[in-house]
Design a protein around this motif. Structure first.
Motif, mmCIF file in Angstrom:
data_model
loop_
_atom_site.group_PDB
_atom_site.id
_atom_site.type_symbol
_atom_site.label_atom_id
_atom_site.label_comp_id
_atom_site.label_asym_id
_atom_site.label_seq_id
_atom_site.Cartn_x
_atom_site.Cartn_y
_atom_site.Cartn_z
ATOM 1 N N UNK A 67 -1.144 0.430 5.555
ATOM 2 C CA UNK A 67 -1.581 -0.242 4.335
ATOM 3 C C UNK A 67 -2.195 0.765 3.360
ATOM 4 N N UNK A 68 -3.012 1.695 3.867
ATOM 5 C CA UNK A 68 -3.630 2.720 3.023
ATOM 6 C C UNK A 68 -2.573 3.613 2.387
ATOM 7 N N UNK A 70 1.529 3.539 -4.097
ATOM 8 C CA UNK A 70 1.610 2.680 -5.271
ATOM 9 C C UNK A 70 0.744 3.223 -6.409
ATOM 10 N N UNK A 71 -0.445 3.692 -6.085
ATOM 11 C CA UNK A 71 -1.326 4.276 -7.097
ATOM 12 C C UNK A 71 -0.730 5.553 -7.678
ATOM 13 N N UNK A 83 3.739 7.065 -13.681
ATOM 14 C CA UNK A 83 4.341 6.248 -14.728
ATOM 15 C C UNK A 83 3.491 6.311 -15.989
ATOM 16 N N UNK A 84 2.197 6.258 -15.833
ATOM 17 C CA UNK A 84 1.282 6.363 -16.970
ATOM 18 C C UNK A 84 1.378 7.709 -17.666
ATOM 19 N N UNK A 109 8.967 6.467 -2.391
ATOM 20 C CA UNK A 109 9.275 7.904 -2.430
ATOM 21 C C UNK A 109 10.310 8.202 -3.522
ATOM 22 N N UNK A 110 11.293 7.332 -3.663
ATOM 23 C CA UNK A 110 12.305 7.509 -4.708
ATOM 24 C C UNK A 110 11.701 7.331 -6.097
ATOM 25 N N UNK A 111 10.800 6.363 -6.232
ATOM 26 C CA UNK A 111 10.127 6.152 -7.512
ATOM 27 C C UNK A 111 9.303 7.380 -7.890
ATOM 28 N N UNK A 112 8.576 7.906 -6.922
ATOM 29 C CA UNK A 112 7.740 9.080 -7.175
ATOM 30 C C UNK A 112 8.607 10.264 -7.598
#
Length: 147
Positions: free
Chosen positions: A27-28, A34-35, A41-42, A113-116
């Motif tokens: 979960x961590x 996600x963070x 993204x920001x 991982x792909x998003x990152x």
């Protein structure tokens, strides 16, 4: 009635224990991933926004450079440096538009991982676009003797 309370309580507690196959460590990690994705993204969007703020400047400079180029060509004077500045301004404008149309904001179907990895690559791309935009502005303003 009391004979039903104990079995129901056991079923509820058993269901609660089996409800998640993930442990606290998983979960961590998911929260951290996600963070990280949200943060990247920001960063990407902030760079984009900084570049977009320069689009009107690019268009204005392109108009001015074109006016000077046309004037010099009418006088049969050398307009090569102004033509080159106009081409660079067009390239910067096109680079931003191309990046925006290709950018996948939703990233549906991608793992964390792909998003990152995608956002890291996009950060590099949009940074290069911003650099091109700033250079085109600087060159055109220098040529037009603007500040």
């Amino acid at each position: 009635m009391y004979k039903y309370i104990l079995p129901v309580a056991l079923l509820i507690s058993l269901a609660a224990c089996q409800g998640s196959n993930k442990g606290p460590a998983q979960d961590d990690t998911a929260i951290k991933d996600s963070l990280a994705v949200d943060s990247l993204s920001g960063v990407v969007m902030n760079i984009h926004d900084e570049g977009m703020a320069k689009m009107m400047v690019i268009r204005r400079l392109k108009t001015r450079v074109t006016e000077v180029t046309d004037s010099l060509q009418k006088k049969k004077a050398n307009a090569d440096t102004y033509t080159a500045a106009g081409v660079l301004l067009d390239s910067a404008n096109n680079a931003m538009n191309t990046w925006m149309h290709a950018y996948d904001m939703q990233m549906q179907g991608k793992s964390m991982a792909e998003k990152k990895a995608y956002l890291e690559a996009e950060e590099k791309k949009i940074s290069e676009v911003k650099t091109l935009m700033l250079k085109s502005i600087q060159d055109a303003k220098g040529l037009l003797k603007e500040e």
